[in-house]
Design a protein around this motif. Structure first.
Motif, short mmCIF file in Angstrom:
data_model
loop_
_atom_site.label_atom_id
_atom_site.label_comp_id
_atom_site.label_asym_id
_atom_site.label_seq_id
_atom_site.Cartn_x
_atom_site.Cartn_y
_atom_site.Cartn_z
N ARG A 175 42.51 43.60 48.35
CA ARG A 175 42.32 42.16 48.22
C ARG A 175 40.91 41.77 48.68
O ARG A 175 40.22 40.98 48.05
CB ARG A 175 43.38 41.41 49.03
N GLN A 176 40.49 42.40 49.79
CA GLN A 176 39.15 42.11 50.32
C GLN A 176 38.07 42.49 49.29
O GLN A 176 37.12 41.74 49.07
CB GLN A 176 38.95 42.89 51.63
N MET A 177 38.25 43.65 48.67
CA MET A 177 37.28 44.07 47.64
C MET A 177 37.19 43.04 46.52
O MET A 177 36.11 42.71 46.04
CB MET A 177 37.70 45.42 47.04
N LEU A 178 38.36 42.53 46.11
CA LEU A 178 38.38 41.57 45.00
C LEU A 178 37.70 40.26 45.38
O LEU A 178 36.96 39.68 44.59
CB LEU A 178 39.83 41.31 44.58
N VAL A 179 37.96 39.82 46.63
CA VAL A 179 37.33 38.58 47.11
C VAL A 179 35.82 38.76 47.07
O VAL A 179 35.07 37.89 46.61
CB VAL A 179 37.82 38.26 48.54
N GLN A 180 35.36 39.93 47.51
CA GLN A 180 33.92 40.17 47.57
C GLN A 180 33.30 40.30 46.18
O GLN A 180 32.21 39.79 45.92
CB GLN A 180 33.63 41.42 48.41
N LEU A 181 34.02 40.96 45.27
CA LEU A 181 33.49 41.09 43.90
C LEU A 181 33.36 39.71 43.25
O LEU A 181 32.40 39.43 42.54
CB LEU A 181 34.41 41.99 43.06
N THR A 182 34.34 38.85 43.53
CA THR A 182 34.29 37.49 42.99
C THR A 182 33.12 36.72 43.60
O THR A 182 32.39 36.01 42.90
CB THR A 182 35.62 36.75 43.27
N ALA A 183 32.93 36.90 44.91
CA ALA A 183 31.85 36.19 45.60
C ALA A 183 30.48 36.60 45.05
O ALA A 183 29.58 35.77 44.93
CB ALA A 183 31.93 36.47 47.10
N ILE A 184 30.33 37.86 44.68
CA ILE A 184 29.06 38.31 44.11
C ILE A 184 28.81 37.61 42.77
O ILE A 184 27.72 37.10 42.50
CB ILE A 184 29.06 39.85 43.91
N LEU A 185 29.86 37.55 41.95
CA LEU A 185 29.70 36.91 40.64
C LEU A 185 29.31 35.45 40.79
O LEU A 185 28.55 34.91 40.01
CB LEU A 185 31.01 37.01 39.84
N ARG A 186 29.86 34.81 41.82
CA ARG A 186 29.57 33.38 42.03
C ARG A 186 28.27 33.17 42.79
O ARG A 186 27.91 32.03 43.09
CB ARG A 186 30.71 32.74 42.83
N GLY A 187 27.62 34.26 43.17
CA GLY A 187 26.36 34.13 43.91
C GLY A 187 26.57 33.71 45.36
O GLY A 187 25.65 33.26 46.03
N GLN A 188 27.82 33.86 45.87
CA GLN A 188 28.09 33.46 47.25
C GLN A 188 27.78 34.58 48.24
O GLN A 188 27.64 34.35 49.43
CB GLN A 188 29.56 33.03 47.40
N GLN A 189 27.77 35.81 47.75
CA GLN A 189 27.39 36.95 48.60
C GLN A 189 26.45 37.83 47.79
O GLN A 189 26.57 37.91 46.56
CB GLN A 189 28.64 37.75 48.99
N LYS A 200 47.13 49.78 55.23
CA LYS A 200 46.58 48.45 54.92
C LYS A 200 45.81 48.46 53.60
O LYS A 200 44.86 47.70 53.40
CB LYS A 200 45.68 47.94 56.05
N ALA A 201 46.22 49.33 52.67
CA ALA A 201 45.48 49.47 51.41
C ALA A 201 45.47 48.17 50.62
O ALA A 201 44.46 47.82 50.02
CB ALA A 201 46.10 50.59 50.58
N HIS A 202 46.61 47.44 50.65
CA HIS A 202 46.65 46.22 49.84
C HIS A 202 45.66 45.18 50.37
O HIS A 202 45.09 44.41 49.62
CB HIS A 202 48.07 45.66 49.80
N GLN A 203 45.45 45.21 51.71
CA GLN A 203 44.48 44.26 52.28
C GLN A 203 43.05 44.65 51.90
O GLN A 203 42.22 43.80 51.60
CB GLN A 203 44.61 44.20 53.80
#
Ligand SMILES: [Zn+2]
Length: 334
Positions: A216-230, A210-213
């Motif tokens: 993808r999860q890491m990328l979603v989280q990195l984006t969320a940090i930049l947006r101040g959502q996490q 499940k490496a691709h998942q």
């Protein structure tokens, strides 16, 4: 343990080349097989070994019926040897090579070819490699050495110079996607192949992990940090369960892409093309010095993971993620 012979469709052109050499009695006595991980190098050489010892090959492949084939299937053919490290990460030592030399000093017991697979050539320690050189130079009649090059490690020049090299080719993307299609949809196949340098077996392995998942999860989280959502803390808590070697390796790749984008403003150099939008957004708002600093920090932590230093994964991840958060607040200075 019984041995089955696997063949993969992307081998077919190079398999034909090798079989032509066998049929014309031009096969080199020492072949060094290379190529990125996940192309089935071992399967390729085992198939070749089976053909070489078979008493009546059919269209280039072992017949599967004769005495030699039966002995191969039972892993007890007296004229076939496969050398490899006793444990993963260990070297092939000189004692193993000496044992092999004693065995090769006798005539072939089944009256056919003698075949030695060395899996891998990069795992031979210096003494073992030196002991093998004479064998590679004068292998004797109808004796073949098939060495596997465990990419990306380097093979000693003394070994390389005595072998003919054959690098297995990465299949065309469409062929690889089609081979993976019983396991996953085409879009997922393209994603895992990108992560696997195009090698289908490695792609399948990543899919099963499940490496691709995870990616993808890491990328979603990195984006969320930049947006101040996490927050960095929240993400660090979930990252501590990740395989850190893989996670940091990806992050380093993404940061390298970011550096390329900042230095050239040219997206054609980017490896992780699916991240282009994210990378462009970060590139516009970050300072190159801060990007380099984070790249160094992640690389250093990856080294610590490799050295098995006792890390506190959550603390390490939180500190790095905090730097990531600050990256887009560092401002793009001219
Ligand atoms: Zn046979």
């Amino acid at each position: 343990m019984s041995q089955t012979i696997n063949n993969y469709p992307w081998h077919s052109a190079q398999w034909r080349q090798v079989i032509n050499m066998v049929e014309q009695k031009r096969l080199p006595h020492a072949l060094l097989i290379g190529g990125v991980p996940g192309l089935g190098k071992l399967a390729f050489v085992r198939r070749l070994a089976a053909t070489l010892v078979c008493q009546q090959p059919i269209e280039g492949d072992a017949c599967g019926q004769c005495k030699s084939c039966q002995l191969m299937a039972a892993s007890s053919h007296p004229d076939f040897t496969q050398l490899q490290p006793e444990e993963i990460g260990k070297a092939i030592v000189v004692d193993a090579v000496r044992k092999l030399q004693n065995k090769l000093a006798n005539t072939a017991q089944q009256g056919g070819a003698r075949v030695v697979i060395i899996n891998g050539a990069t795992d031979l320690n210096l003494n073992a490699a030196n002991a093998l050189l004479k064998q590679l130079e004068e292998p004797g009649d109808n004796c073949y050495f098939l060495l596997l090059h465990q990419w990306p490690k380097a093979v000693l020049a003394t070994i390389t110079s005595r072998c003919q090299k054959l690098d297995l080719a990465v299949p065309a993307n469409a062929e690889a996607v089609s081979w993976l299609s019983p396991h996953m949809d085409a879009e997922t196949a393209r994603q895992v192949l990108q992560l696997a340098n195009g090698a289908p077996l490695h792609g399948l392995e990543l899919f099963e992990q499940k490496a691709h998942q995870v990616r993808r999860q890491m990328l979603v989280q990195l984006t969320a940090i930049l947006r101040g959502q996490q927050t960095s803390l929240e993400v660090a808590q979930s990252w501590q369960k990740l395989p850190l070697t893989q996670a940091f390796t990806w992050w380093i790749e993404w940061l390298n892409d970011l550096v390329k984008l900042k230095l050239t403003q040219d997206s054609s150099y980017i490896i992780n093309t699916d991240l282009l939008k994210l990378l462009q957004a970060v590139a516009q708002r970050s300072d190159i010095a801060a990007v380099y600093q984070l790249l160094d920090a992640v690389t250093q932590q990856l080294n610590y993971v490799h050295q098995r230093r006792n890390l506190n994964p959550q603390m390490v991840c939180e500190a790095l993620l905090n730097e990531w958060y600050l990256l887009v607040r560092s401002g793009a200075k001219q």
